[in-house]
Design an enzyme around this catalytic site. Structure first.
Site, PDB file in Angstrom:
ATOM      1  CE  LYS A  40      -0.764  -2.100   4.988  1.00 45.34           C
ATOM      2  NZ  LYS A  40      -1.267  -3.146   4.073  1.00 45.34           N
TER       3      LYS A  40
HETATM    4  N1  GLU Z   1      -0.978  -6.582   5.163  1.00 43.23           N
HETATM    5  C1  GLU Z   1      -1.777  -7.408   4.323  1.00 43.23           C
HETATM    6  C2  GLU Z   1      -2.348  -6.609   3.164  1.00 43.23           C
HETATM    7  O1  GLU Z   1      -1.806  -5.611   2.764  1.00 43.23           O
HETATM    8  C3  GLU Z   1      -2.825  -8.177   5.103  1.00 43.23           C
HETATM    9  C4  GLU Z   1      -3.868  -7.355   5.767  1.00 43.23           C
HETATM   10  C5  GLU Z   1      -4.796  -8.150   6.684  1.00 43.23           C
HETATM   11  O2  GLU Z   1      -4.721  -9.359   6.698  1.00 43.23           O
HETATM   12  O3  GLU Z   1      -5.579  -7.492   7.369  1.00 43.23           O
HETATM   13  O4  GLU Z   1      -3.296  -6.983   2.543  1.00 43.23           O
END
Ligand code: GLU
Length: 476
Positions: A107
């Site tokens: 993240k």
């Molecule tokens: N930000 C989204 C999540 O928390 C999508 C993450 C992604 O598609 O890699 O799942």
């Protein structure tokens, strides 16, 4: 007496993790290896804007590399900090394992208020951040693939993809370095709606199991259920819209940054979304009862509560007052570990974040595969499928003529049956299948009778089991 202290977001995730591993029989050391975050990179960079240099702080955290690339969004928000990105990266690991998206967890975040900058300025900042990450392979098609999150969307992903491309001019797979891109920059149909769509599919699957519905003290189908949504951003808006338009749910309250709206007869999601786009908030919307402290509406009577905004909104200070018998966590971490315990004791059923909002990363997975295969889904087979359907329809026509009054084709059968699946239909089908399968693996554990009394623990058990298997296969 001191009130019990609310743990931080990362501590909260760890507490939930620990609750689950206590029920497992993992080899000593593996538990710790899975729980900890492998690395968090912090970067501070300057961008010259409005005649002076502004310094920004960003992070990219890699939680687990048992599978690569690692995957997870990049958020733009003032609240971004190391504890938060690490908690979110951990959730990505468990989320990907649960829905069988072949990624580790990661993240990123940039401490910025995106509303303070115009598009051109944001582009300069995003490109510079992307440069810093790509330089260290923290953006890379086979190592680390970001996506949108709070405060980011298609536009930012297109800038990131282009920035990576400029730095890797001969990489034929460069488009797979990030997902959530616009269609014209290598995106996939249905990615923007995917997380909200996934929330809808998750609820549809939940309501296919009478035993589970009864556990929440509910009955019947989704039709007519009263829903409260917190946050009408990309996730909350799509979830609420689909539930209202396709499943017959009644959205009785909407909570936004500037306040809440309530109407027991149901609010019009689309109209309110348009209002927010024009006026910046829900204040002044001509229908429903507005209150400034919108979070009070979290405590209203309803059937389903959908927190779709920030983490920690249901915490030890309000958990006891929440009346919803069913909560579906469309956001990441909206219920703290302390609140989770209070709600569990009240008999509230929580469909946990790592499952409920996994629709986004699931469709990101499809996008990544599309980019690596360099072809749109459905491009080869669609017309062939239609031609075969045409054969059947032609035969049915003959039958229709032959049988005269006795039988005829339903009016829209031909049109519906003839249409071969395009990319959007295939993406939705893949997403629906993923959400059903993941729910079933979770509920099997939930009903296994082995001290698992909630869906969150079940979700952790399934996903930690899968991560542990990968580590074992790696010889750890
Ligand atoms: N930000 C989204 C999540 O928390 C999508 C993450 C992604 O598609 O890699 O799942």
């Amino acid at each position: 007496m001191n009130a019990p202290k609310e743990p931080s977001f990362r501590e909260s995730v760890d507490l939930m993790f620990n609750r689950a591993v206590a029920l497992m029989d993992l080899p000593p050391g593996l538990e710790e290896k899975i729980r900890v975050c492998n690395a968090t990179y912090t970067v501070r960079f300057g961008v010259r804007l409005r005649g002076q240099i502004h310094t920004f702080t960003g992070y990219r955290s890699v939680h687990s590399e048992h599978m690569e690339p690692v995957k997870g969004g990049i958020r733009f928000a003032m609240g971004v900090n190391q504890d938060e990105v690490e908690a979110l990266a951990a959730l990505m690991t468990y989320k990907c394992a649960l829905v069988e998206a072949p990624f580790g967890g990661s993240k990123g975040g940039l401490r910025i208020d995106p509303r303070e900058w115009d598009a051109h300025e944001l582009e300069q900042i995003t490109r510079r951040f992307a440069y810093e990450l790509a330089k260290r392979d923290l953006i890379h098609p086979s190592q680390n693939v970001p996506a949108p999150d709070m405060g980011t969307g298609e536009r930012e992903m297109a800038w990131i993809a282009d920035q990576y491309k400029r730095m890797n001019t001969t990489d034929i797979n460069s488009r797979a370095c990030v997902t959530g891109k616009p269609i014209n920059a290598g995106g996939i149909q249905g990615r923007t709606e995917a997380t909200g769509r996934g929330v809808q599919y998750a609820l549809q699957e939940f309501f296919r199991h009478p035993e589970d519905i009864a556990k929440a003290g509910l009955s019947g189908s989704l039709d007519g259920k009263r829903v409260i949504v917190q946050g009408l951003g990309n996730v909350g808006y799509h979830a609420a819209k689909f539930l209202q338009e396709e499943d017959g749910c009644k959205v009785t309250a909407i909570i936004e940054r500037d306040g809440g709206l309530m109407d027991e007869d149901g609010l019009d999601v689309e109209a309110i979304r348009n209002w927010i786009a024009k006026h910046g908030g829900v204040d002044g919307y001509p229908k429903g009862k507005f209150i400034r402290d919108g979070s009070k509406y979290l405590e209203n009577e309803c059937d389903i509560l959908i927190p779709a905004a920030l983490e920690g909104v249901i915490n030890m200070s309000n958990a006891a007052d929440i009346k919803a018998p069913l909560i579906i966590e469309a956001a990441n971490g909206p219920v703290t570990a302390g609140a989770d315990q209070i709600l569990r004791e009240k008999g509230c059923v929580i469909i946990p974040d790592m499952y409920a909002n996994a629709g986004g990363v699931t469709v990101s997975y499809f996008e990544w595969v599309k980019n690596l295969s360099h072809i749109r889904f459905g491009r080869l087979g669609r017309r062939q499928e239609e031609a075969r359907h045409q054969l059947i329809v032609d035969e049915l026509h003959k039958l229709d003529e032959h049988l005269g009054e006795k039988w005829s084709m339903s009016p829209d059968f031909k049109q519906k049956y003839l249409r071969g699946a395009g990319e959007l239909e295939l993406v939705r089908s893949g997403l629906d299948d993923t959400m059903r399968a993941a729910y079933q693996s979770m509920r099997e554990t939930w009903h296994s009778g082995e001290n698992v009394d909630d869906l969150r623990t079940a979700a952790y058990l399934v996903s930690i089991g899968k991560v542990a298997d990968s580590y074992r296969a790696l010889g750890l």
